[in-house]
Write an enzyme that holds these catalytic residues in place. Structure first.
Site, PDB file in Angstrom:
ATOM      1  N   LYS A  38       0.828  -1.206   0.000  1.00 19.89           N
ATOM      2  CA  LYS A  38       0.000   0.000   0.000  1.00 19.89           C
ATOM      3  C   LYS A  38       0.869   1.265   0.000  1.00 19.89           C
ATOM      4  CE  LYS A  38      -3.881  -2.248   2.285  1.00 19.89           C
ATOM      5  NZ  LYS A  38      -4.479  -2.635   1.036  1.00 19.89           N
ATOM      6  N   CYS A  39       1.860   1.255  -0.875  1.00 17.27           N
ATOM      7  CA  CYS A  39       2.848   2.336  -0.939  1.00 17.27           C
ATOM      8  C   CYS A  39       2.798   2.968  -2.326  1.00 17.27           C
ATOM      9  CB  CYS A  39       4.234   1.719  -0.675  1.00 17.27           C
ATOM     10  SG  CYS A  39       5.637   2.839  -0.870  1.00 17.27           S
ATOM     11  N   GLY A  40       3.203   4.207  -2.421  1.00 17.91           N
ATOM     12  CA  GLY A  40       3.290   4.852  -3.724  1.00 17.91           C
ATOM     13  C   GLY A  40       4.258   4.136  -4.660  1.00 17.91           C
ATOM     14  N   PHE A  41       5.202   3.384  -4.092  1.00 18.04           N
ATOM     15  CA  PHE A  41       6.175   2.639  -4.893  1.00 18.04           C
ATOM     16  C   PHE A  41       5.716   1.209  -5.197  1.00 18.04           C
ATOM     17  CE2 PHE A  41       8.966   5.769  -2.693  1.00 18.04           C
ATOM     18  CZ  PHE A  41       9.420   6.444  -3.822  1.00 18.04           C
ATOM     19  N   THR A  42       4.541   0.805  -4.711  1.00 16.10           N
ATOM     20  CA  THR A  42       4.053  -0.563  -4.906  1.00 16.10           C
ATOM     21  C   THR A  42       4.062  -1.003  -6.372  1.00 16.10           C
ATOM     22  OG1 THR A  42       2.766  -0.486  -2.865  1.00 16.10           O
ATOM     23  CG2 THR A  42       2.105  -2.133  -4.491  1.00 16.10           C
TER      24      THR A  42
END
Length: 177
Positions: A38-42
């Site tokens: 659940k990360c912007g980098f996912t």
């Protein structure tokens, strides 16, 4: 693990919570990454899988990505291990190993992560992982050769990985006895 001489000396926990000896990957080039769902980098899961598949096609059995889910950065990996596996497979078709949820910083940091951070400190000698999707390139003989920040996209790493694959593993020292 103060006596460790390579990443192959470690046994982090797999998705079932069992020790998984990294010695199983000895002789391969590794890309070790702390991940989160659940990360912007996912979306980098997709880039990591594409990199893994591309290099596997041209250099079968010589490279593997190892994902280590971590919930230490903004609580961005709250799921249980089985849910993380399912998420990675369904959303990104991940076929490389995803280990059990791992702490990479602090008092409970996995010994593997303590080792790789000390072998290749970050910017200004920082020995902690700054955020999700930091990447560590490991040589065939288990040495940390490069470290990249979360912002470094997996698709830009192909040249570095191929250069490392082209190197031969260090030959063991032969005794004269």
């Amino acid at each position: 693990m103060a006596s460790a001489t390579s990443v192959f000396d470690f046994k982090p926990l797999n998705k079932k919570g069992e020790p998984a000896p990294l010695s199983a990957y000895a002789g391969k080039v590794l890309l070790i990454v702390n991940t989160a769902s659940k990360c912007g980098f996912t979306p980098q899961y997709g880039g990591l899988e594409a990199l893994y598949q591309k290099i596997e096609a041209s250099h079968p059995g010589e490279f593997v990505v190892l994902g280590f889910p971590c919930n230490q950065f903004g609580g961005q990996e709250p799921a249980a291990d089985d849910q993380i596996q399912e998420f990675c497979q369904i959303n990104y078709g991940v076929s490389f190993p995803i280990f059990g949820k791992t702490e990479v910083n602090g008092d409970n940091a996995d010994p593997l992560w303590e080792y790789i951070k000390s072998e290749k400190p970050g910017l200004m000698g920082m020995k902690r992982v700054k955020w999700n999707f930091e990447k560590f390139l490991i040589s065939r003989d288990g040495k940390v050769v490069e470290r990249w920040a979360s912002t470094k996209k997996p698709e830009t790493l192909e040249g570095d990985v191929l250069k490392e694959i082209a190197k031969k593993a260090a030959e063991p020292v032969k005794s004269e006895l």
